[in-house]
Design a protein around this motif. Structure first.
Motif, PDB file in Angstrom:
ATOM      1  N   LEU A  50       1.038  -1.142  -0.210  1.00 29.20           N
ATOM      2  CA  LEU A  50      -0.009   0.054   0.016  1.00 29.20           C
ATOM      3  C   LEU A  50       0.684   1.340  -0.120  1.00 29.20           C
ATOM      4  O   LEU A  50       0.244   2.442   0.037  1.00 29.20           O
ATOM      5  CB  LEU A  50      -0.928  -0.032   1.123  1.00 29.20           C
ATOM      6  CG  LEU A  50      -2.025  -1.062   1.204  1.00 29.20           C
ATOM      7  CD1 LEU A  50      -2.702  -1.065   2.454  1.00 29.20           C
ATOM      8  CD2 LEU A  50      -2.963  -0.662  -0.123  1.00 29.20           C
ATOM      9  N   GLY A  51       2.335   1.019   0.030  1.00 36.02           N
ATOM     10  CA  GLY A  51       2.936   2.183   0.052  1.00 36.02           C
ATOM     11  C   GLY A  51       3.194   2.974   1.371  1.00 36.02           C
ATOM     12  O   GLY A  51       3.704   4.188   1.311  1.00 36.02           O
ATOM     13  N   LEU A  52       2.746   2.446   2.602  1.00 35.55           N
ATOM     14  CA  LEU A  52       2.803   3.021   3.721  1.00 35.55           C
ATOM     15  C   LEU A  52       4.210   2.823   4.324  1.00 35.55           C
ATOM     16  O   LEU A  52       4.246   3.331   5.567  1.00 35.55           O
ATOM     17  CB  LEU A  52       1.747   2.366   4.619  1.00 35.55           C
ATOM     18  CG  LEU A  52       0.211   2.628   4.119  1.00 35.55           C
ATOM     19  CD1 LEU A  52      -0.612   2.045   5.014  1.00 35.55           C
ATOM     20  CD2 LEU A  52       0.073   4.115   4.042  1.00 35.55           C
ATOM     21  N   GLN A  53       5.095   2.136   3.846  1.00 38.17           N
ATOM     22  CA  GLN A  53       6.351   1.962   4.509  1.00 38.17           C
ATOM     23  C   GLN A  53       7.291   1.524   3.320  1.00 38.17           C
ATOM     24  O   GLN A  53       6.584   0.624   2.231  1.00 38.17           O
ATOM     25  CB  GLN A  53       6.559   1.048   5.456  1.00 38.17           C
ATOM     26  CG  GLN A  53       6.244  -0.411   5.380  1.00 38.17           C
ATOM     27  CD  GLN A  53       6.316  -1.070   6.754  1.00 38.17           C
ATOM     28  OE1 GLN A  53       5.519  -0.978   7.658  1.00 38.17           O
ATOM     29  NE2 GLN A  53       7.344  -1.904   6.746  1.00 38.17           N
ATOM     30  N   ASP A  54       8.441   1.830   3.272  1.00 39.23           N
ATOM     31  CA  ASP A  54       9.272   1.559   2.209  1.00 39.23           C
ATOM     32  C   ASP A  54       9.878  -0.118   2.128  1.00 39.23           C
ATOM     33  O   ASP A  54      10.139  -0.541   3.333  1.00 39.23           O
ATOM     34  CB  ASP A  54      10.706   2.324   2.168  1.00 39.23           C
ATOM     35  CG  ASP A  54      10.131   3.969   1.832  1.00 39.23           C
ATOM     36  OD1 ASP A  54       9.300   3.973   0.911  1.00 39.23           O
ATOM     37  OD2 ASP A  54      10.806   4.656   2.471  1.00 39.23           O
ATOM     38  N   PRO A  55      10.205  -0.671   1.119  1.00 40.35           N
ATOM     39  CA  PRO A  55      10.732  -2.096   1.399  1.00 40.35           C
ATOM     40  C   PRO A  55      12.371  -2.158   1.859  1.00 40.35           C
ATOM     41  O   PRO A  55      12.883  -0.898   1.574  1.00 40.35           O
ATOM     42  CB  PRO A  55      10.609  -2.810  -0.015  1.00 40.35           C
ATOM     43  CG  PRO A  55      10.585  -1.301  -1.078  1.00 40.35           C
ATOM     44  CD  PRO A  55       9.789  -0.482  -0.070  1.00 40.35           C
ATOM     45  N   LEU A  56      12.721  -3.003   2.638  1.00 38.88           N
ATOM     46  CA  LEU A  56      14.088  -3.003   2.899  1.00 38.88           C
ATOM     47  C   LEU A  56      15.025  -3.275   1.548  1.00 38.88           C
ATOM     48  O   LEU A  56      16.168  -2.822   1.554  1.00 38.88           O
ATOM     49  CB  LEU A  56      14.263  -4.224   3.906  1.00 38.88           C
ATOM     50  CG  LEU A  56      13.740  -3.862   5.189  1.00 38.88           C
ATOM     51  CD1 LEU A  56      14.004  -5.020   6.201  1.00 38.88           C
ATOM     52  CD2 LEU A  56      13.838  -2.601   5.882  1.00 38.88           C
ATOM     53  N   ASP A  68       3.755   4.515  -4.975  1.00 43.52           N
ATOM     54  CA  ASP A  68       4.143   5.626  -4.366  1.00 43.52           C
ATOM     55  C   ASP A  68       2.509   6.185  -3.758  1.00 43.52           C
ATOM     56  O   ASP A  68       1.860   6.551  -4.454  1.00 43.52           O
ATOM     57  CB  ASP A  68       4.841   6.799  -5.088  1.00 43.52           C
ATOM     58  CG  ASP A  68       5.096   8.128  -4.304  1.00 43.52           C
ATOM     59  OD1 ASP A  68       4.529   8.172  -3.626  1.00 43.52           O
ATOM     60  OD2 ASP A  68       5.799   8.670  -4.879  1.00 43.52           O
ATOM     61  N   GLU A  69       2.427   6.124  -2.488  1.00 40.69           N
ATOM     62  CA  GLU A  69       1.145   6.238  -1.757  1.00 40.69           C
ATOM     63  C   GLU A  69       0.798   7.719  -1.949  1.00 40.69           C
ATOM     64  O   GLU A  69      -0.265   8.291  -1.834  1.00 40.69           O
ATOM     65  CB  GLU A  69       1.272   5.942  -0.252  1.00 40.69           C
ATOM     66  CG  GLU A  69      -0.130   5.975   0.079  1.00 40.69           C
ATOM     67  CD  GLU A  69      -0.643   7.338   0.874  1.00 40.69           C
ATOM     68  OE1 GLU A  69      -1.722   7.153   1.066  1.00 40.69           O
ATOM     69  OE2 GLU A  69       0.377   8.183   1.034  1.00 40.69           O
ATOM     70  N   ARG A  70       1.617   8.604  -2.370  1.00 37.84           N
ATOM     71  CA  ARG A  70       1.515  10.019  -2.306  1.00 37.84           C
ATOM     72  C   ARG A  70       0.923  10.306  -3.869  1.00 37.84           C
ATOM     73  O   ARG A  70       0.323  11.619  -4.114  1.00 37.84           O
ATOM     74  CB  ARG A  70       2.820  10.834  -2.118  1.00 37.84           C
ATOM     75  CG  ARG A  70       3.561  10.645  -0.662  1.00 37.84           C
ATOM     76  CD  ARG A  70       4.835  11.362  -0.929  1.00 37.84           C
ATOM     77  NE  ARG A  70       5.755  10.431  -1.706  1.00 37.84           N
ATOM     78  CZ  ARG A  70       6.965  10.725  -1.904  1.00 37.84           C
ATOM     79  NH1 ARG A  70       7.776  11.617  -1.382  1.00 37.84           N
ATOM     80  NH2 ARG A  70       7.627   9.870  -2.809  1.00 37.84           N
ATOM     81  N   GLU A  71       0.929   9.463  -4.804  1.00 37.98           N
ATOM     82  CA  GLU A  71       0.412   9.593  -5.995  1.00 37.98           C
ATOM     83  C   GLU A  71      -0.830   9.487  -6.121  1.00 37.98           C
ATOM     84  O   GLU A  71      -1.515   8.448  -5.816  1.00 37.98           O
ATOM     85  CB  GLU A  71       0.950   8.670  -7.094  1.00 37.98           C
ATOM     86  CG  GLU A  71       2.707   9.000  -7.373  1.00 37.98           C
ATOM     87  CD  GLU A  71       3.046   8.191  -8.600  1.00 37.98           C
ATOM     88  OE1 GLU A  71       2.620   7.512  -8.973  1.00 37.98           O
ATOM     89  OE2 GLU A  71       4.406   8.730  -9.128  1.00 37.98           O
ATOM     90  N   ARG A  72      -1.702  10.366  -6.641  1.00 33.62           N
ATOM     91  CA  ARG A  72      -3.093  10.333  -6.748  1.00 33.62           C
ATOM     92  C   ARG A  72      -3.634   9.241  -7.563  1.00 33.62           C
ATOM     93  O   ARG A  72      -4.566   8.644  -7.473  1.00 33.62           O
ATOM     94  CB  ARG A  72      -3.735  11.843  -7.461  1.00 33.62           C
ATOM     95  CG  ARG A  72      -5.231  11.863  -7.465  1.00 33.62           C
ATOM     96  CD  ARG A  72      -5.869  13.066  -7.970  1.00 33.62           C
ATOM     97  NE  ARG A  72      -7.081  13.461  -8.044  1.00 33.62           N
ATOM     98  CZ  ARG A  72      -7.836  12.925  -9.144  1.00 33.62           C
ATOM     99  NH1 ARG A  72      -7.254  12.452  -9.927  1.00 33.62           N
ATOM    100  NH2 ARG A  72      -9.215  12.947  -8.768  1.00 33.62           N
ATOM    101  N   ALA A  73      -2.901   9.096  -8.620  1.00 35.42           N
ATOM    102  CA  ALA A  73      -3.279   8.009  -9.686  1.00 35.42           C
ATOM    103  C   ALA A  73      -3.068   6.559  -8.926  1.00 35.42           C
ATOM    104  O   ALA A  73      -3.839   5.551  -9.148  1.00 35.42           O
ATOM    105  CB  ALA A  73      -2.298   7.881 -10.913  1.00 35.42           C
TER     106      ALA A  73
END
Length: 226
Positions: A50-56, A68-73
């Motif tokens: 869901l883009g709420l945390q970055d992968p290691l 990128d959870e910040r992207e509206r699309a």
């Protein structure tokens, strides 16, 4: 067509992995359950998708792009429900859902909301404040918040939690209908009956690695966790 692609993905916190590297492709209409004992990284994996945390390390891509959870699309095509309560303060259950639907451009948001409230069995609580609901009703309400909006990818963390037997049956029907309609469904579960009823493939996480199981194999593995 691949909607979601995980490649060599490792997730965790503070540099410490909570699950083995995994790879997975999910197409429109696929249903995939993430299973495993507690602590194997199921919820962390879903948060990363869901883009709420970055992968290691490794990558997670949705709709051909890095998540990128910040992207509206991205936000307009992905609906997620995790194991936490989140709602607008000072509005009723129905008002919250109508606002969510309108915010995602749903035409006739009120009618859509009423259908979802009825489907989730909480039409009688439409005028209640969310904090007054029972734990099971709050779970239905949170699931409803994902169902009133458009979605190409539906991500749910143990959606069966706090639901009674009848509602779990309805949930299975709902997830199966979502996949039949072309939505990609990714959910974590501990319920072998829900898994069997949805006919989902299962991504089994364990200390030994990540294994993708066919629908006829998965419920037996999950039942063995009891």
């Amino acid at each position: 067509m691949t909607l979601l692609e995980l490649s060599g993905l490792v997730v965790g916190y503070g540099g410490t992995a909570v699950c083995p590297p995994l790879s997975l492709t999910v197409a429109p209409g696929d249903a995939v359950a993430v299973i495993g004992t507690n602590g194997t990284g199921k919820s962390t994996l879903l948060r990363t998708v869901l883009g709420l945390q970055d992968p290691l390390s490794g990558t997670v891509r949705a709709f051909g792009r890095a998540v990128d959870e910040r992207e509206r699309a991205f936000r307009t095509r992905v609906a997620g429900v995790l194991d936490d309560d989140a709602f607008f303060p000072g509005v009723t259950v129905r008002e919250h859902l109508v606002l969510t639907a309108r915010g995602h451009g749903v035409a006739d948001a009120g009618a859509v909301t009423d259908r979802v409230l009825d489907h989730m069995g909480i039409a009688g609580q439409a005028g209640a404040m969310p904090h007054t609901l029972s734990s099971g009703q709050r779970r239905r309400f949170l699931l409803a918040s994902a169902l009133v909006r458009p979605r190409d990818l539906l991500v749910l963390d143990e959606p069966e939690q706090r639901l009674d037997t009848a509602m779990r049956g309805r949930l299975a029907d709902t997830l199966r209908a979502e996949a039949d309609a072309g939505t990609a469904v990714l959910f974590a579960t501990h319920d072998d009956r829900l898994l069997a009823a949805t006919g989902a493939r299962a991504l089994h996480l364990s200390d030994d690695g990540a294994v993708l199981l066919d629908p006829d194999e998965a419920p037996g593995v999950l039942a063995g966790f009891r």
